[in-house]
Design an enzyme around this catalytic site. Structure first.
Site, mmCIF file in Angstrom:
data_model
loop_
_atom_site.group_PDB
_atom_site.id
_atom_site.type_symbol
_atom_site.label_atom_id
_atom_site.label_comp_id
_atom_site.label_asym_id
_atom_site.label_seq_id
_atom_site.Cartn_x
_atom_site.Cartn_y
_atom_site.Cartn_z
ATOM 1 N N HIS A 12 0.980 -1.114 -0.180
ATOM 2 C CA HIS A 12 0.132 0.001 -0.045
ATOM 3 C C HIS A 12 1.012 1.141 -0.024
ATOM 4 O O HIS A 12 1.264 1.548 0.997
ATOM 5 C CB HIS A 12 -0.936 0.024 1.100
ATOM 6 C CG HIS A 12 -1.953 1.132 1.102
ATOM 7 N ND1 HIS A 12 -3.356 1.011 1.275
ATOM 8 C CD2 HIS A 12 -1.719 2.393 1.027
ATOM 9 C CE1 HIS A 12 -3.836 2.172 1.442
ATOM 10 N NE2 HIS A 12 -2.963 2.997 1.139
ATOM 11 N N HIS A 14 1.678 5.235 -1.573
ATOM 12 C CA HIS A 14 1.313 6.271 -2.308
ATOM 13 C C HIS A 14 2.691 7.137 -3.140
ATOM 14 O O HIS A 14 3.449 7.366 -2.429
ATOM 15 C CB HIS A 14 0.647 7.460 -1.677
ATOM 16 C CG HIS A 14 -0.788 6.892 -0.940
ATOM 17 N ND1 HIS A 14 -2.073 7.280 -1.643
ATOM 18 C CD2 HIS A 14 -1.029 6.351 0.189
ATOM 19 C CE1 HIS A 14 -2.839 6.616 -1.082
ATOM 20 N NE2 HIS A 14 -2.344 6.172 0.150
ATOM 21 N N HIS A 135 -10.737 0.944 1.678
ATOM 22 C CA HIS A 135 -10.336 2.166 2.727
ATOM 23 C C HIS A 135 -11.666 1.860 3.698
ATOM 24 O O HIS A 135 -12.532 2.217 3.274
ATOM 25 C CB HIS A 135 -10.252 3.355 2.334
ATOM 26 C CG HIS A 135 -9.881 4.553 3.196
ATOM 27 N ND1 HIS A 135 -8.894 5.319 3.341
ATOM 28 C CD2 HIS A 135 -10.709 4.824 4.342
ATOM 29 C CE1 HIS A 135 -8.803 6.111 4.563
ATOM 30 N NE2 HIS A 135 -9.771 5.685 5.192
ATOM 31 N N HIS A 173 -4.529 -0.630 5.587
ATOM 32 C CA HIS A 173 -4.159 0.044 6.838
ATOM 33 C C HIS A 173 -5.253 -0.099 8.157
ATOM 34 O O HIS A 173 -5.756 0.975 8.498
ATOM 35 C CB HIS A 173 -3.831 1.418 6.656
ATOM 36 C CG HIS A 173 -4.885 2.246 5.641
ATOM 37 N ND1 HIS A 173 -6.334 2.160 6.097
ATOM 38 C CD2 HIS A 173 -4.832 2.919 4.417
ATOM 39 C CE1 HIS A 173 -6.992 3.004 5.076
ATOM 40 N NE2 HIS A 173 -6.019 3.310 4.221
ATOM 41 N N ASP A 246 1.446 2.508 3.532
ATOM 42 C CA ASP A 246 0.462 3.940 3.523
ATOM 43 C C ASP A 246 1.416 5.166 3.250
ATOM 44 O O ASP A 246 0.783 6.214 3.935
ATOM 45 C CB ASP A 246 -0.677 3.890 4.235
ATOM 46 C CG ASP A 246 -1.765 4.971 4.062
ATOM 47 O OD1 ASP A 246 -1.741 5.269 2.822
ATOM 48 O OD2 ASP A 246 -2.533 5.102 4.959
HETATM 49 C C1 NCD Z 1 -3.594 9.167 1.904
HETATM 50 C C2 NCD Z 1 -2.988 10.021 1.100
HETATM 51 O O1 NCD Z 1 -2.663 11.117 1.649
HETATM 52 O O2 NCD Z 1 -3.333 9.825 -0.150
HETATM 53 N N1 NCD Z 1 -3.536 9.656 3.191
HETATM 54 C C3 NCD Z 1 -3.615 9.170 4.415
HETATM 55 O O3 NCD Z 1 -3.675 9.641 5.484
HETATM 56 N N2 NCD Z 1 -3.236 7.720 4.708
HETATM 57 C C4 NCD Z 1 -4.940 8.507 1.610
HETATM 58 C C5 NCD Z 1 -5.405 7.468 2.315
HETATM 59 O O4 NCD Z 1 -4.725 6.292 2.083
HETATM 60 O O5 NCD Z 1 -6.367 7.266 2.998
HETATM 61 ZN ZN ZN Z 2 -3.377 5.222 1.599
#
Ligand code: NCD
Ligand code: ZN
Length: 345
Positions: A12, A14, A135, A173, A246
């Site tokens: 996971h 970003h 999510h 998460h 995450d």
């Molecule tokens: C994530 C993001 O910033 O894209 N933020 C987070 O707090 N985890 C989005 C997500 O996974 O919820």
């Molecule tokens: Zn995330």
């Protein structure tokens, strides 16, 4: 002390796009062989063609001589078509579809308002065995923010699993004892990722000496009993649980704001932070299964062949990382010590 493990995967992650992607992707590529890439860009990655193009941008942003593999996902919206899902399921590029409840977190306004509205599309995912990554929080403003995960399980996840008996689902998460108990008792088609920050921090960390926006994430940090339950699950050897950082970088100004956004950046020290958490409970022997085996098994991927070596040697995290546009991203443990280091390959 040194610890050698099979090269891990991040299930996971970003990576963002453009300047941010360029600044962060090397951190993940140094540690992980593969990562499940979140599709919540602006605009969101909703088609196979967009996922293929985004994958190419990630590959071109990699430092030379890295063989990091981005495993792409599609962002599920109320407009996602069954045909697009069928096409996607037969591609080699997209490994899963991501469900965000509309408004629950960063860049989720394109998300799904009513889960039953996308049941026809989920049916196609079940048919083609394409996992749904969830999510797991309700976005109902009537529900207390600390209860949104537990309520999601009761209100949405249970009916979904009953209606689609072969659908594979990852509860992303997880942050609560409720989620740990639920996933532990679920069939093998249900799994959960756990972040390093939810293993290391409880909700007191949000207000340590004042308000701490760089520790704000979705789902929000919970009480200590929940953190302990997550740590017990991650270190138990139970294959339902595996690593998903995450890691969610944001520009500093976007977090230090009147309405700061959710997301904690951890990719710069991801596996080292997990090692710290596992060491806390004397279970470093379980790190490899959690970080390198369970997720690959769930996603039906071969185990990685390379290895990484961790060393118990403290290092100080930089205050911030510079982006090409001269803005900065402040990582977890900014200016503080991480107890484990990664040896150079
Ligand atoms: C994530 C993001 O910033 O894209 N933020 C987070 O707090 N985890 C989005 C997500 O996974 O919820
Ligand atoms: Zn995330």
């Amino acid at each position: 002390m040194r610890l050698a493990i099979t090269r891990p995967d991040d299930f996971h992650l970003h990576l963002r796009d453009g300047d941010m992607l360029a600044a962060v992707v090397g951190h993940s590529a140094r540690r992980f062989a593969r990562a499940i890439i979140m599709p919540n860009l602006r605009p969101a990655v909703t088609t196979l063609a967009q996922a293929e193009a985004y994958r190419q941008r990630i590959l071109s942003g990699l430092p030379p001589e890295t063989d990091f593999q981005p495993l792409m996902t599609l962002y599920l919206t109320g407009n996602t078509s069954a045909q697009e899902i069928a096409r996607t399921a037969q591609s080699q590029v997209v490994c899963a579809v991501k469900y965000y409840p509309a408004g629950a977190t960063t860049n989720s306004d394109a998300g799904v308002r009513d889960l039953s509205q996308v049941y026809p599309v989920i049916e196609v995912m079940e048919k083609y065995d394409l996992p749904l990554l969830m999510h797991g929080e309700v976005n109902d403003p009537q529900v207390d923010i600390f209860d949104r995960e537990a309520v999601f399980i009761e209100r949405h996840l249970l009916p979904l699993l009953a209606r689609f008996p072969r659908l594979r689902v990852v509860l992303e998460h997880i942050t609560t004892l409720d989620a740990v108990d639920f996933v532990r008792g679920a069939p093998a088609r249900v799994a959960a990722t756990i972040t390093a920050h939810h293993l290391l921090l409880n909700r007191n960390a949000l207000f340590q000496g004042g308000i701490r926006p760089h520790r704000f994430c979705a789902p929000i940090l919970k009480r200590e009993n929940h953190r302990r339950a997550l740590l017990a699950a991650a270190t138990s050897g139970d294959p339902h649980f595996f690593l998903g950082t995450d890691s969610a970088p944001h520009r500093r100004a976007d977090k230090e704001s009147d309405c700061g956004c959710a997301g904690i950046y951890t990719a710069h020290a991801a596996i080292e932070l997990y090692a710290e958490a596992f060491e806390q409970v004397g279970r470093l022997d379980q790190l490899e299964a959690f970080a390198s085996f369970h997720g690959a098994h769930f996603y039906r991927l071969p185990r990685n062949t390379g290895r990484i070596v961790l060393e118990r040697k403290p290092w100080t995290v930089p205050e911030s990382y510079l982006l090409a546009d001269n803005s900065r991203c402040k990582p977890l443990r900014s200016g503080e010590v991480v107890r484990w280091s990664l040896e150079d390959d």
